[in-house]
Motif scaffolding. Structure first.
Motif, PDB file in Angstrom:
ATOM      1  N   GLU A 191       0.820  -1.215   0.000  1.00  0.00           N
ATOM      2  CA  GLU A 191       0.000   0.000   0.000  1.00  0.00           C
ATOM      3  C   GLU A 191       0.858   1.271   0.000  1.00  0.00           C
ATOM      4  O   GLU A 191       0.374   2.328   0.379  1.00  0.00           O
ATOM      5  CB  GLU A 191      -0.936  -0.001   1.210  1.00  0.00           C
ATOM      6  CG  GLU A 191      -2.357  -0.425   0.889  1.00  0.00           C
ATOM      7  CD  GLU A 191      -2.495  -1.926   0.696  1.00  0.00           C
ATOM      8  OE1 GLU A 191      -2.068  -2.660   1.591  1.00  0.00           O
ATOM      9  OE2 GLU A 191      -2.994  -2.336  -0.367  1.00  0.00           O
ATOM     10  N   TYR A 192       2.101   1.136  -0.402  1.00  0.00           N
ATOM     11  CA  TYR A 192       2.992   2.298  -0.370  1.00  0.00           C
ATOM     12  C   TYR A 192       3.156   2.915  -1.761  1.00  0.00           C
ATOM     13  O   TYR A 192       3.163   2.201  -2.771  1.00  0.00           O
ATOM     14  CB  TYR A 192       4.386   1.894   0.106  1.00  0.00           C
ATOM     15  CG  TYR A 192       4.465   1.494   1.557  1.00  0.00           C
ATOM     16  CD1 TYR A 192       4.598   2.447   2.553  1.00  0.00           C
ATOM     17  CD2 TYR A 192       4.431   0.145   1.923  1.00  0.00           C
ATOM     18  CE1 TYR A 192       4.694   2.076   3.888  1.00  0.00           C
ATOM     19  CE2 TYR A 192       4.519  -0.229   3.247  1.00  0.00           C
ATOM     20  CZ  TYR A 192       4.652   0.736   4.228  1.00  0.00           C
ATOM     21  OH  TYR A 192       4.748   0.361   5.534  1.00  0.00           O
ATOM     22  N   PHE A 193       3.338   4.248  -1.791  1.00  0.00           N
ATOM     23  CA  PHE A 193       3.844   4.886  -2.998  1.00  0.00           C
ATOM     24  C   PHE A 193       5.321   4.523  -3.103  1.00  0.00           C
ATOM     25  O   PHE A 193       5.999   4.371  -2.083  1.00  0.00           O
ATOM     26  CB  PHE A 193       3.771   6.414  -2.886  1.00  0.00           C
ATOM     27  CG  PHE A 193       2.382   6.979  -2.822  1.00  0.00           C
ATOM     28  CD1 PHE A 193       1.667   7.223  -3.989  1.00  0.00           C
ATOM     29  CD2 PHE A 193       1.800   7.285  -1.608  1.00  0.00           C
ATOM     30  CE1 PHE A 193       0.389   7.764  -3.930  1.00  0.00           C
ATOM     31  CE2 PHE A 193       0.525   7.829  -1.544  1.00  0.00           C
ATOM     32  CZ  PHE A 193      -0.186   8.066  -2.702  1.00  0.00           C
ATOM     33  N   ALA A 212       8.917   5.929  -4.406  1.00  0.00           N
ATOM     34  CA  ALA A 212       9.662   7.081  -4.895  1.00  0.00           C
ATOM     35  C   ALA A 212      11.110   6.660  -5.110  1.00  0.00           C
ATOM     36  O   ALA A 212      11.545   5.657  -4.547  1.00  0.00           O
ATOM     37  CB  ALA A 212       9.580   8.216  -3.880  1.00  0.00           C
ATOM     38  N   PRO A 213      11.854   7.422  -5.911  1.00  0.00           N
ATOM     39  CA  PRO A 213      13.281   7.097  -6.067  1.00  0.00           C
ATOM     40  C   PRO A 213      13.974   7.243  -4.716  1.00  0.00           C
ATOM     41  O   PRO A 213      13.471   7.928  -3.831  1.00  0.00           O
ATOM     42  CB  PRO A 213      13.788   8.165  -7.039  1.00  0.00           C
ATOM     43  CG  PRO A 213      12.585   8.783  -7.630  1.00  0.00           C
ATOM     44  CD  PRO A 213      11.469   8.598  -6.675  1.00  0.00           C
ATOM     45  N   PRO A 266      -0.653   1.307   5.782  1.00  0.00           N
ATOM     46  CA  PRO A 266      -0.109   2.429   5.025  1.00  0.00           C
ATOM     47  C   PRO A 266      -1.149   3.093   4.114  1.00  0.00           C
ATOM     48  O   PRO A 266      -1.955   2.414   3.478  1.00  0.00           O
ATOM     49  CB  PRO A 266       1.024   1.809   4.200  1.00  0.00           C
ATOM     50  CG  PRO A 266       0.965   0.347   4.435  1.00  0.00           C
ATOM     51  CD  PRO A 266       0.169   0.102   5.659  1.00  0.00           C
ATOM     52  N   ALA A 285       9.785  13.455  -1.041  1.00  0.00           N
ATOM     53  CA  ALA A 285       8.697  12.616  -1.546  1.00  0.00           C
ATOM     54  C   ALA A 285       7.568  12.452  -0.537  1.00  0.00           C
ATOM     55  O   ALA A 285       6.432  12.190  -0.919  1.00  0.00           O
ATOM     56  CB  ALA A 285       9.239  11.249  -1.943  1.00  0.00           C
ATOM     57  N   LEU A 301      10.138   5.112   3.996  1.00  0.00           N
ATOM     58  CA  LEU A 301      10.867   3.893   4.356  1.00  0.00           C
ATOM     59  C   LEU A 301      11.896   3.661   3.269  1.00  0.00           C
ATOM     60  O   LEU A 301      11.536   3.493   2.103  1.00  0.00           O
ATOM     61  CB  LEU A 301       9.916   2.698   4.392  1.00  0.00           C
ATOM     62  CG  LEU A 301       8.989   2.560   5.590  1.00  0.00           C
ATOM     63  CD1 LEU A 301       7.934   1.517   5.303  1.00  0.00           C
ATOM     64  CD2 LEU A 301       9.806   2.176   6.808  1.00  0.00           C
ATOM     65  N   THR A 344      12.322   4.232  -2.305  1.00  0.00           N
ATOM     66  CA  THR A 344      11.777   4.740  -1.053  1.00  0.00           C
ATOM     67  C   THR A 344      10.274   4.513  -1.050  1.00  0.00           C
ATOM     68  O   THR A 344       9.592   4.856  -2.021  1.00  0.00           O
ATOM     69  CB  THR A 344      12.086   6.243  -0.914  1.00  0.00           C
ATOM     70  OG1 THR A 344      13.496   6.417  -0.939  1.00  0.00           O
ATOM     71  CG2 THR A 344      11.555   6.785   0.390  1.00  0.00           C
ATOM     72  N   LEU A 345       9.779   3.914   0.026  1.00  0.00           N
ATOM     73  CA  LEU A 345       8.346   3.673   0.151  1.00  0.00           C
ATOM     74  C   LEU A 345       7.725   4.801   0.962  1.00  0.00           C
ATOM     75  O   LEU A 345       8.252   5.172   2.019  1.00  0.00           O
ATOM     76  CB  LEU A 345       8.088   2.327   0.834  1.00  0.00           C
ATOM     77  CG  LEU A 345       8.766   1.118   0.183  1.00  0.00           C
ATOM     78  CD1 LEU A 345       8.393  -0.162   0.924  1.00  0.00           C
ATOM     79  CD2 LEU A 345       8.397   1.003  -1.291  1.00  0.00           C
ATOM     80  N   ILE A 346       6.626   5.339   0.454  1.00  0.00           N
ATOM     81  CA  ILE A 346       6.026   6.506   1.089  1.00  0.00           C
ATOM     82  C   ILE A 346       4.661   6.164   1.689  1.00  0.00           C
ATOM     83  O   ILE A 346       3.793   5.616   1.021  1.00  0.00           O
ATOM     84  CB  ILE A 346       5.844   7.650   0.068  1.00  0.00           C
ATOM     85  CG1 ILE A 346       7.149   7.972  -0.649  1.00  0.00           C
ATOM     86  CG2 ILE A 346       5.254   8.881   0.754  1.00  0.00           C
ATOM     87  CD1 ILE A 346       8.222   8.565   0.232  1.00  0.00           C
ATOM     88  N   LEU A 392       1.647   8.156   3.614  1.00  0.00           N
ATOM     89  CA  LEU A 392       1.174   9.523   3.897  1.00  0.00           C
ATOM     90  C   LEU A 392       0.209   9.590   5.085  1.00  0.00           C
ATOM     91  O   LEU A 392      -0.445  10.609   5.288  1.00  0.00           O
ATOM     92  CB  LEU A 392       0.512  10.117   2.649  1.00  0.00           C
ATOM     93  CG  LEU A 392       1.420  10.318   1.436  1.00  0.00           C
ATOM     94  CD1 LEU A 392       0.658  10.924   0.265  1.00  0.00           C
ATOM     95  CD2 LEU A 392       2.613  11.212   1.794  1.00  0.00           C
TER      96      LEU A 392
END
Lengths: 136, 572
Positions: free
Chosen positions: A113-115, A117-118, B93, B144, B198, B206-208, B210
């Motif tokens: 469930e994560y976005f 990103a680089p 998440p 991000a 993360l 990178t895991l985001i 929000l």
């Protein structure tokens, strides 16, 4: 992103992004130094990359500079165009959220469930490491 | 400012990918170690014995350290600062994300009344002036987990300014004396929290999440009125207790609800302040003082070795126990602050200025909030000292542990024992057992009623104090038993049979004629030996004062014991 930042900064007086690119006059007499370009590139995370992009930036600045021509003598500055409005206060209730699926639809890549990103720690190349384009 | 400087060191977005080529990497957790970054003898820092800033070695210039703090406290509210999504720790998440939190086009901020009230409450508790008009601003930086590219904060005109907070620092050889210090509160501002990143180094991504993005924060800025790590840590602790008493923040550092950045410099007293560094990542109560003291010492060493202090951001590496630079120094940040165009000024009222016809849901009355302020920790402590004749440091200790004060009060309610006795048992025995097993008060196997009952037994001299300790240990081990049950099971009742005691005393005296002679010769300590022997014979079930009385009677010439001898206290 650069366009958006400019747009955010100027949208109140200028009326929008279209105005920025379309109406930018030919009086782009502003000259921007390479250092300034680099500073802006770092702030906005955008690569101007070409003479054309720099010329466009100069035009945008010239466009915004026209604001300086407005006579504001004796006019009290405003905090915001909404400054005489009441700031609406919302009760502390949970009425949104729980829509991870919809929100994640905007993401190019998703892990669980994560976005995605680089990796978050790569800085832009230094000025002297960059391949410079000729710039007057 | 939920750590934007932290982020500056690693500005990135997907746009950045276009121009990455051989760029150096600055990781959030990229600890290079305090030795590797070292020029000018930094490597010696870690090995040198720690000396505090206040106590220079002889023959050295005296150094004074100056510490200021920026503290971010997550507001305890149901929903976020500008959106109606839930505030909750450790949810799946991105489940607590509204379209506004994800910064989708066309969404607008709608201010949460509760967050404003929390800020006003906190401002009042910290003796601040509440600004009847405050403003929101945008602070721009790229990361991000900040999808809008800016954070809404209060840069030009924050909601509360010019306050102060008193905190107590323990001093003295036994650290048993508390002196009060005051730190000025520069301002309190309302702002948004960012999301969480993360870092997956393995897959270089990178895991985001929000969920935290947009949660309301109180940024409390404390002026540089502190001079060492301990003072700073104590000030943070006091603020934490105040926030918890107010209920404006849960202020749990382990859950990231309280985050601290420190500005640190050193100078010679009488001279201008030195160049400061900012230490980020002070997010553990345990390491707060340590990190600040490390940085003070590093600066002193650096300056004494002829080096200079750079105005830089550093982070504390918990594993290495030292601070490390976080980013290259040439990058001067530019947050491009601008007024938030979507939020008009925030207006607050007092009883006088309250508009008569206003919708009560839409106005906030500062005076009304002031009236509803709960009791603050300093007042609670004062009351404890006055009501129970407690030492100030004991009142600090009772408030310092979550739930301990309540436990104490519940024991007091149910026992006839002296408050001083209760204080001593709660702070020494009870707290000692908790600490030893790393338990919270709420996890204690001993209930307040059980301790109260035990202290009652002790109070009416049914058991000796050493037997009481035994009962307490047993209570701790075997949940559900009452002290009375344990006393009868283990036969710990005090020997009340005067005749039997006299016989035991007699037997001990017969068995140790030399000691008896010593007593008669006037050696004051000899009688303690006899008392000890008798107690041993009773399996510690006799009251030493009773034994002493019997012995004195038996040892004194004739049947009348001297009043001076009786008056002497005994430490068996």
């Amino acid at each position: 992103m650069w366009a958006r930042a400019v747009w955010l900064a100027f949208r109140a007086p200028a009326g929008g992004r279209r105005g920025l690119t379309a109406k930018a006059g030919p009086q782009g007499s502003v000259r921007i130094t390479a250092e300034m370009i680099e500073h802006l590139e770092r702030l906005a995370l955008v690569d101007f990359g070409s003479q054309e992009a720099v010329a466009r930036l100069e035009k945008a600045i010239a466009f915004a500079d026209r604001l300086g021509a407005v006579d504001t003598d004796g006019v009290e500055p405003m905090e915001s165009v909404l400054e005489d409005r009441c700031l609406y206060l919302r009760s502390d209730n949970v009425i949104e959220g729980n829509c991870a699926e919809e929100v994640l639809q905007n993401s190019h890549r998703v892990v669980e469930e994560y976005f995605v990103a680089p990796p978050g720690n790569i800085s832009l190349p230094k000025l002297d490491e960059q391949e410079r384009f000729s710039h007057s | 400012m939920a750590g934007p400087m932290l982020r500056w060191c690693c500005p990135v977005g997907r746009w950045a990918l276009a121009c990455i080529d051989g760029g150096s990497r600055y990781g959030r957790g990229a600890a290079t170690g305090c030795t590797s970054s070292g020029k000018r003898g930094q490597s010696s820092v870690a090995q040198q014995p720690r000396i505090t800033a206040q106590k220079p070695r002889k023959g050295e210039h005296e150094w004074a350290a100056v510490v200021g703090l920026e503290i971010h406290a997550q507001i305890s509210s149901n929903s976020k600062l500008f959106s109606g999504s839930q505030v909750h720790f450790a949810a799946p998440p991105n489940s607590l994300v509204s379209f506004f939190d994800a910064s989708l086009p066309g969404t607008l901020p709608v201010l949460n009344r509760r967050c404003v009230e929390a800020a006003v409450m906190t401002g009042l508790a910290l003796n601040c002036r509440i600004n009847k008009k405050s403003l929101f601003d945008r602070k721009h930086y790229f990361y991000a987990d900040l999808p809008a590219g800016y954070q809404i904060t209060q840069q030009r005109l924050p909601i509360a300014v010019n306050g102060s907070m008193v905190y107590g620092v323990c001093v003295g050889k036994k650290r048993s004396q508390v002196i009060n210090k005051t730190v000025r509160v520069k301002q309190i501002q309302l702002e948004q929290d960012s999301g969480k990143s993360l870092h997956d180094d393995l897959r270089s991504q990178t895991l985001i999440d929000l969920n935290r993005a947009g949660v309301g924060l109180l940024e409390v800025v404390l002026e540089p009125d502190m001079s060492c790590g301990e003072e700073a840590a104590t000030a943070v602790r006091e603020l934490q207790l105040i926030l918890q008493a107010l209920g404006t923040s849960r202020a749990n550092m382990a859950e990231g609800q309280l985050r601290v950045d420190a500005n640190i410099s050193v100078h010679h007293p009488g001279e201008p302040l030195g160049i400061r560094t900012e230490v980020k990542n002070l997010n553990s109560a345990r390491f707060l003082a340590k990190a600040i003291d490390y940085e003070i010492q590093r600066q002193i060493n650096e300056l004494e070795n002829g080096g200079e202090i750079l105005n830089e951001t550093r982070s504390f590496d918990y594993k290495l126990g030292c601070t490390v630079p976080m980013r290259d120094k040439e990058g001067k940040q530019d947050y491009r602050f601008m007024p938030e165009p979507n939020l008009p000024p925030l207006l607050l009222y007092d009883a006088e200025s309250l508009p008569t016809a206003a919708d009560p849901q839409q106005v906030i009355n500062i005076d009304q909030i002031r009236e509803q302020l709960p009791e603050l920790p300093s007042v609670t402590r004062e009351k404890l000292v006055q009501r129970y004749g407690m030492l100030p440091e004991h009142s600090f200790a009772l408030l310092n542990e979550v739930g301990l004060l309540e436990f104490f009060q519940n024991v007091i309610k149910e026992t006839r024992a002296e408050p001083k006795k209760v204080t001593s048992w709660v702070l020494n025995t009870f707290l000692g057992f908790l600490k030893q097993q790393n338990l919270a008060v709420s996890e204690s196997p001993v209930t307040p009623s059980a301790l109260a009952e035990l202290l009652n037994l002790l109070d009416r001299k049914a058991i000796s104090s050493s037997a009481a300790k035994q009962v307490f240990e047993e209570l701790w081990r075997s949940k559900g038993k009452t002290p009375a049950q344990i006393v009868s099971e283990k036969k710990l009742e005090l020997m009340q049979d005067q005749e039997a005691l006299e016989q035991l005393c007699h037997a001990v005296m017969e068995g140790h004629p030399q000691v008896v002679t010593d007593v008669k010769k006037g050696n004051p300590r000899a009688i303690n030996k006899l008392i000890g022997l008798v107690r041993k014979a009773t399996l510690s079930r006799a009251d030493p004062t009773v034994i002493k009385e019997i012995l004195e009677k038996k040892l004194s010439p004739g049947d009348v014991s001297g009043p001076s001898a009786r008056g002497r206290t005994v430490q068996p």
